[in-house]
Design an enzyme around this catalytic site. Structure first.
Site, mmCIF file in Angstrom:
data_model
loop_
_atom_site.group_PDB
_atom_site.id
_atom_site.type_symbol
_atom_site.label_atom_id
_atom_site.label_comp_id
_atom_site.label_asym_id
_atom_site.label_seq_id
_atom_site.Cartn_x
_atom_site.Cartn_y
_atom_site.Cartn_z
ATOM 1 N N LYS A 148 0.849 -1.208 0.000
ATOM 2 C CA LYS A 148 0.000 0.000 0.000
ATOM 3 C C LYS A 148 0.879 1.250 0.000
ATOM 4 C CE LYS A 148 -3.572 2.735 0.172
ATOM 5 N NZ LYS A 148 -3.283 3.966 0.814
ATOM 6 N N GLU A 193 1.285 6.584 -6.737
ATOM 7 C CA GLU A 193 0.240 7.625 -6.806
ATOM 8 C C GLU A 193 0.887 9.024 -6.868
ATOM 9 O OE1 GLU A 193 -2.981 7.168 -3.796
ATOM 10 O OE2 GLU A 193 -2.448 9.197 -3.158
HETATM 11 C C1 6PG Z 1 -5.631 5.927 -1.200
HETATM 12 C C2 6PG Z 1 -4.852 7.168 -0.958
HETATM 13 C C3 6PG Z 1 -4.998 7.584 0.468
HETATM 14 C C4 6PG Z 1 -4.547 9.010 0.709
HETATM 15 C C5 6PG Z 1 -3.084 9.079 1.050
HETATM 16 C C6 6PG Z 1 -2.238 10.023 0.282
HETATM 17 O O1 6PG Z 1 -4.997 4.988 -1.666
HETATM 18 O O2 6PG Z 1 -6.829 5.925 -0.952
HETATM 19 O O3 6PG Z 1 -3.498 6.960 -1.243
HETATM 20 O O4 6PG Z 1 -4.369 6.628 1.233
HETATM 21 O O5 6PG Z 1 -4.949 9.860 -0.259
HETATM 22 O O6 6PG Z 1 -3.106 9.384 2.403
HETATM 23 O O7 6PG Z 1 -2.234 11.230 0.894
HETATM 24 P P1 6PG Z 1 -1.124 12.349 0.836
HETATM 25 O O8 6PG Z 1 -1.105 12.848 -0.566
HETATM 26 O O9 6PG Z 1 -1.660 13.348 1.787
HETATM 27 O O10 6PG Z 1 0.193 11.793 1.296
#
Ligand code: 6PG
Length: 484
Positions: free
Chosen positions: A187, A194
């Site tokens: 994750k 991401e």
């Molecule tokens: C997800 C996201 C979620 C959240 C993260 C990223 O998979 O649903 O990744 O976990 O958006 O916390 O957040 P930041 O951009 O604040 O690090």
């Protein structure tokens, strides 16, 4: 208080938006759900706003909550990562019995999960660190779920998780990832990817806006079109939505009134730290994390933005590129950089899995990331096929499909990085990913010189291309070479 006839199949501790949406999702799927929150107001609100959506058993104390669960008890913790999670685990473990399962559904650091799993299993309980992706909507309508922990606990947990997970072609986006911290590790890397994915989309937008001079609404249409091809993905889809939004107060595009300083909660940074420890070059993810950090360095940026010399930067007209051709080049540069980010992320997962003996199957990830999660994208099908084709492939970029794609993308990618450089526009992930790609292709790297320098100042020795062994040149004597 519950009765024996009315016990819950699953419990959720922590009823902020993610927790309460997850609880509602379980309830919508016909499960009885025990719910508990430290302050009862959140529990009350869930029951008053959504109580009639399904069968909930609210509790005011953790003991009552645990008593309302059927055996083996399954409780998902949805509280803040870190100390809050430790505190809830402790309370649950005290109230539970051997064989019960504690699931941490937050974005925990995988090393914390490894530690917690050890502590909890020593008490006869099961601990499952589960990555859950998809944000608030995903939690409610179908997230992607990455549970780690003992395979045995998946038997009791799997069907429940499968019932609430997103489905793609009928396949639920959840599977057992591997022991202890494996779920939270993947994750974490998902989030690192991401970050890179969001940054390359950002760089593409920036070029269309500030190189080609396009308006946000026009760029939104471009992203909409891109979303119907190779780049079909959730993040490209929402980009079009964000870019078409108009600020009701100023009537300007919303994007222009949002401060250009990106936040981060830490999972991207963790991905890079872990990659550094594992010695894996996740350059795209790293640059994306640094790009957020630099965007947030407001004081420094205010001091430097007008002050630093630009050199002879050119205009878009100077480049003599047709606008439509440029847009297509940017699309290809985005796709190529994105492939690099995913490839690097999968490299990190492979290395993490080897380091911890997790036996993570990359095909599982490509399958479950196709739906529910933030990085869901059409081309994950291609990644899945690539690993089907050769599970041991040295780099995803070598897979015949991606190899062919790169052949179609690389010239555009080079043109875009050159154009950005000539225009003085920053493209940290586009450019570093291209350098990474060229490093992978290179027959020789400047590392030979670095080895020479290390040997010169520190007698660190080097290997030779023509014979085995380690060697040192006597730099401050007669410069003859000795074998060490
Ligand atoms: C997800 C996201 C979620 C959240 C993260 C990223 O998979 O649903 O990744 O976990 O958006 O916390 O957040 P930041 O951009 O604040 O690090």
């Amino acid at each position: 208080m519950s009765t024996e006839q009315n016990l819950a199949q699953i419990g959720v501790v922590g009823l902020a938006v993610m927790g309460s949406n997850l609880a509602r999702n379980f309830a919508h799927k016909g499960h009885t759900v025990a719910v508990y929150n430290r302050s009862t107001s959140k529990t009350d609100k869930l029951i008053s706003d959504h109580g009639e959506e399904g069968n909930f058993i609210p509790s005011a104390t953790i003991e009552e909550f645990v008593a309302s669960l059927e055996r083996p008890r399954r409780a998902i913790i949805m509280v803040q990562a870190g100390k809050a999670t430790d505190a809830v685990i402790e309370q649950l473990a005290d109230a539970m019995e051997p064989g019960d399962i504690i699931i941490d559904g937050g974005n925990a650091l995988y090393t914390d999960t490894i530690r917690r799993e050890k502590e909890i299993s020593a008490r006869g309980l099961h601990f499952v660190g589960a990555g859950i992706s998809g944000g608030e909507e995903g939690a409610l309508h179908g997230p992607a779920i990455m549970p780690g922990g003992p395979a045995e606990s998946y038997e009791a947990l799997g069907p429940l998780l499968e019932s609430i997970a997103a489905k793609v072609d009928g396949t639920p986006c959840v599977t057992h990832i591997g022991p202890d911290g494996a779920g939270h590790f993947v994750k974490m890397v998902h989030n690192g990817i991401e970050y890179a994915d969001m940054q390359v989309i950002g760089e593409a937008y920036h070029l269309l806006r500030y190189a080609a001079g396009m308006e946000p609404s026009e760029i939104a249409d471009v992203f909409r079109e891109w979303n119907s091809g190779d780049l079909d993905s959730y993040l490209v889809e929402i980009t079009a939505e964000v870019l078409s939004q108009v600020d009701s107060e100023t009537q300007r595009p919303l994007i222009d009134v949002i401060v250009d300083s990106a936040g981060q909660k830490g999972t991207g940074r963790w991905t890079v730290k872990a990659a550094l420890d594992l010695g894996i070059a996740t350059t795209g993810i790293g640059e994306a994390v640094f790009a957020r950090a630099l965007s947030g360095a407001q004081r420094q940026r205010a001091a430097t933005c007008q002050a630093l010399p630009s050199g002879a930067v050119e205009t878009f007209d100077d480049l003599g590129i047709d606008k439509a051709d440029f847009v297509e080049d940017v699309r290809r540069a985005l796709y190529a950089s994105k492939l690099v980010a995913y490839s690097q992320g999968f490299d990190e997962i492979k290395a993490g899995s080897e380091e911890h003996n997790w036996n993570v199957d990359p095909r599982d990830l490509a399958m479950i990331w196709r739906g529910g999660c933030i990085i869901r994208a059409q081309f994950l099908n291609r990644i899945s096929e690539a690993y089907d084709h050769n599970p041991e492939v040295e780099s995803l970029l070598l897979d015949p499909y991606f190899h062919q794609e790169m052949e179609n993308l690389v010239d555009s990618w080079r043109r875009v990085v050159v154009a950005a450089t000539r225009l003085g526009l920053p493209v940290p992930v586009f450019s570093s990913s291209l350098s990474y790609y060229d490093s992978l292709r290179a027959e020789r790297l400047p590392a030979a010189l670095i080895q020479g320098q290390r040997d010169f100042f520190g007698a660190h020795t080097y290997q030779r291309v023509d014979k085995p062994g380690r060697f040192h040149t006597l730099w401050s004597a007669d410069r003859s070479e000795i074998e060490v």
